[in-house]
Design a protein around this motif. Structure first.
Motif, PDB file in Angstrom:
ATOM      1  N   SER A 204      65.339  25.992  36.944  1.00  0.00           N
ATOM      2  CA  SER A 204      65.462  27.073  37.924  1.00  0.00           C
ATOM      3  C   SER A 204      64.094  27.629  38.292  1.00  0.00           C
ATOM      4  O   SER A 204      63.796  27.899  39.456  1.00  0.00           O
ATOM      5  N   VAL A 205      63.242  27.805  37.285  1.00  0.00           N
ATOM      6  CA  VAL A 205      61.930  28.418  37.493  1.00  0.00           C
ATOM      7  C   VAL A 205      60.937  27.411  38.054  1.00  0.00           C
ATOM      8  O   VAL A 205      60.256  27.660  39.055  1.00  0.00           O
ATOM      9  N   VAL A 206      60.850  26.242  37.415  1.00  0.00           N
ATOM     10  CA  VAL A 206      59.815  25.261  37.754  1.00  0.00           C
ATOM     11  C   VAL A 206      60.048  24.637  39.126  1.00  0.00           C
ATOM     12  O   VAL A 206      59.138  24.529  39.949  1.00  0.00           O
TER      13      VAL A 206
ATOM     14  N   ASN B 206      67.643  26.503  32.768  1.00  0.00           N
ATOM     15  CA  ASN B 206      66.833  27.705  32.983  1.00  0.00           C
ATOM     16  C   ASN B 206      65.408  27.338  33.398  1.00  0.00           C
ATOM     17  O   ASN B 206      64.827  27.940  34.301  1.00  0.00           O
ATOM     18  N   GLU B 207      64.842  26.338  32.721  1.00  0.00           N
ATOM     19  CA  GLU B 207      63.486  25.896  33.053  1.00  0.00           C
ATOM     20  C   GLU B 207      63.444  25.274  34.443  1.00  0.00           C
ATOM     21  O   GLU B 207      62.516  25.512  35.217  1.00  0.00           O
TER      22      GLU B 207
ATOM     23  N   GLN C 224      60.407  16.713  39.448  1.00  0.00           N
ATOM     24  CA  GLN C 224      60.757  18.069  39.020  1.00  0.00           C
ATOM     25  C   GLN C 224      61.766  18.053  37.877  1.00  0.00           C
ATOM     26  O   GLN C 224      61.672  18.842  36.938  1.00  0.00           O
TER      27      GLN C 224
ATOM     28  N   LEU D 280      62.744  25.324  41.558  1.00  0.00           N
ATOM     29  CA  LEU D 280      63.445  25.920  42.676  1.00  0.00           C
ATOM     30  C   LEU D 280      63.162  27.395  42.913  1.00  0.00           C
ATOM     31  O   LEU D 280      63.607  27.959  43.916  1.00  0.00           O
ATOM     32  N   ASN D 281      62.462  28.018  41.974  1.00  0.00           N
ATOM     33  CA  ASN D 281      62.215  29.453  42.079  1.00  0.00           C
ATOM     34  C   ASN D 281      63.515  30.237  42.264  1.00  0.00           C
ATOM     35  O   ASN D 281      63.575  31.218  43.015  1.00  0.00           O
ATOM     36  N   LEU D 282      64.536  29.780  41.582  1.00  0.00           N
ATOM     37  CA  LEU D 282      65.822  30.463  41.630  1.00  0.00           C
ATOM     38  C   LEU D 282      65.893  31.502  40.528  1.00  0.00           C
ATOM     39  O   LEU D 282      65.156  31.453  39.545  1.00  0.00           O
ATOM     40  N   LYS D 283      66.826  32.412  40.681  1.00  0.00           N
ATOM     41  CA  LYS D 283      67.078  33.387  39.634  1.00  0.00           C
ATOM     42  C   LYS D 283      67.717  32.691  38.440  1.00  0.00           C
ATOM     43  O   LYS D 283      68.686  31.953  38.596  1.00  0.00           O
TER      44      LYS D 283
ATOM     45  N   THR E 182      71.567  22.280  44.316  1.00  0.00           N
ATOM     46  CA  THR E 182      70.299  22.277  45.047  1.00  0.00           C
ATOM     47  C   THR E 182      69.537  20.985  44.783  1.00  0.00           C
ATOM     48  O   THR E 182      69.351  20.593  43.634  1.00  0.00           O
TER      49      THR E 182
END
Length: 492
Positions: free
Chosen positions: A76-78, A73-74, A99, A80-83, A93
């Motif tokens: 995704s945000v940090v 979850n982290e 990262q 890749l800016n994914l949902k 990805t």
């Protein structure tokens, strides 16, 4: 008389799917001030940048876990800016090592990890920032998660040290960098050791155990883990005997008494020995499970670590750190020079052949075994510490190594080919020459075996364990959460 009205309510829920997790690790239990410098140099070399983490930081990572669901979850945000929740896209990805490590650092901070752990992850992330974007690396390279695995299947833990280890080893595999270790780190002089990851590890695998039955490691639904496969190349300088020139002159004097038409002999000193060690291959595959109400169980087909040892001269240095098998040429110990004849003076090296050693053999043979997690070792639910069983080779690695070194093949070769390589065994050798050369070997062979043993011991026992490989013992972990096939359960 007063009346009290009572009501009752209940909440029903459907339990999640049946999920199994396998993990694999070596028996490294502690990092101290002795091996932390080696870890820094080793991981710096594998990344291709500088890294500095103290012993407390490494040891903190070794004793901390990270939740895979929180981590993804982290990430995704940090990164890749994914949902959040789009794990299928996330797992395929590409991201950078920086990262991947930064996401772990953020999760550790939220979970109030110790200051040593937080500082270690910060230093790792800062070091990884110096590394260019790594091609073809993703969260899917770190976690073997089966297609369609729900968030319930991701709510599991992995050792934080192993996560960092896997990131660095995958980065090394994709960048093809060989880590060069200073000669003093293994406590030995006049040696150079290079390390590269040939096949990165797969420390954790989660999926539906029903779909994993009757699969092979390469199958999509297999629940399969493995340690890394690494290649080390060590060059060691061995002074064979003292007063070599005097010894050689004496030897040639004896030869002349037998007939001065015999060749001259020159002992090669110092001797530069190349040692190639391919190690890794410990793996485990889920083969059976049971969600019986009486007792859960899980069975894996385990294969012990193997190592291939080669000693000699590297035939082609360009092929050493590839997936190909390293080819070794015989390592000359004695240079037999033809008698000087006119235009052939001085004669070329090995003009009348030479004596050389070769060694290409397994030192830890593959051992298959079935490990069953049952009873006191029954698999725990996901997110809990796994049940663990030790996987040990049936043979004694130390005895195997000693036997290997004692069995080094030393043979007499005919004249070298046009490339100066001894590649053809001598067809005829005089009895007198054979006796003399045998006497020489009895003097220099113990020095060679002692030198090889002094480098192989720290390579096997110290360096490999820091890479997640232990030829003497590997630990398999098992978790199993049994769903109820969609049947509603009273939870409140």
């Amino acid at each position: 008389q007063s009346k009290t009205n009572l009501t009752a309510s209940a909440v029903g829920a459907t339990q999640g799917p049946t999920l199994a997790q396998l993990s694999i690790r070596s028996t490294l239990l502690k990092v101290d001030s002795k091996n932390s410098p080696l870890l820094n140099t080793l991981f710096s070399g594998l990344l291709g940048t500088s890294l500095q983490v103290d012993a407390l930081g490494w040891d903190g990572l070794l004793n901390a876990n990270i939740n895979i669901l929180q981590y993804l979850n982290e990430l995704s945000v940090v990164a890749l800016n994914l949902k959040v929740g789009d794990y299928t896209q996330l797992l395929k990805t590409n991201v950078t090592a920086a990262q991947l490590i930064q996401a772990a650092a953020n999760v550790a901070k939220v979970n109030n990890a110790t200051a040593d752990v937080q500082l270690a992850l910060k230093n790792l992330a800062d070091a990884a920032l110096k590394v260019p974007a790594i091609k073809e690396i993703s969260a899917g390279d770190l976690f073997n998660l089966k297609t369609g695995t729900t968030s319930a299947g991701l709510d599991a833990n992995i050792q934080l040290f192993q996560l960092v280890q896997a990131i660095i080893q995958i980065a090394n595999k994709n960048n093809a960098i060989a880590a060069t270790l200073p000669i003093d780190l293994l406590g030995l002089a006049k040696i150079t050791t290079k390390v590269q990851v040939i096949e990165p590890p797969q420390f954790s695998s989660i999926g539906d155990p029903k779909l994993a039955l009757n699969t092979k490691p390469e199958d999509a639904n297999a629940i399969y883990v493995r340690t890394a496969q690494v290649r080390t190349l060590t060059s060691i300088e061995v002074p064979l005997v003292n007063l070599v020139d005097s010894f050689t002159n004496l030897l040639n004097g004896v030869l002349c008494l037998l007939g001065c038409d015999l060749p001259n002999i020159k002992i090669i000193n110092p001797l530069i020995i190349n040692i190639n060690l391919d190690a890794g291959g410990a793996q485990a595959l889920l083969t059976a499970y049971s969600c019986s109400t009486d007792a859960k169980s899980l069975t894996v087909d385990a294969e012990s670590a193997i190592a291939e040892l080669r000693v000699g001269q590297i035939a082609d240095p360009a092929t050493v750190f590839t997936v190909d098998t390293v080819k070794m040429n015989p390592l000359p110990l004695i240079n037999i020079l033809a008698k000087c004849k006119g235009s052939e003076c001085p004669p070329k090296d090995f003009s009348d052949g030479g004596i050389a050693l070769t060694l290409d053999t397994p030192i830890a043979k593959t051992t298959h075994s079935n490990l069953t997690f049952i009873g006191d070792s029954a698999p725990t639910n996901l997110k809990l510490p796994p049940a663990e069983l030790h996987m040990k080779p049936t043979g004694d690695i130390v005895k195997s190594l000693n036997a290997t070194l004692a069995g080094i093949s030393i043979k007499i070769y005919g004249p070298a080919n046009s490339n100066g390589v001894l590649d053809t065994l001598a067809s005829t050798v005089s009895t007198a020459l054979t006796n003399i050369l045998t006497a020489v070997l009895q003097i220099i062979l113990p020095a060679i075996i002692t030198a090889l043993g002094s480098i192989l011991d720290p390579l096997i026992n110290q360096l490999l364990s820091l890479l997640g490989i232990n030829l003497m013992d590997t630990v398999i972990g098992a978790n199993l959460s049994c769903g109820q096939g969609g049947r509603a359960q009273l939870v409140l």
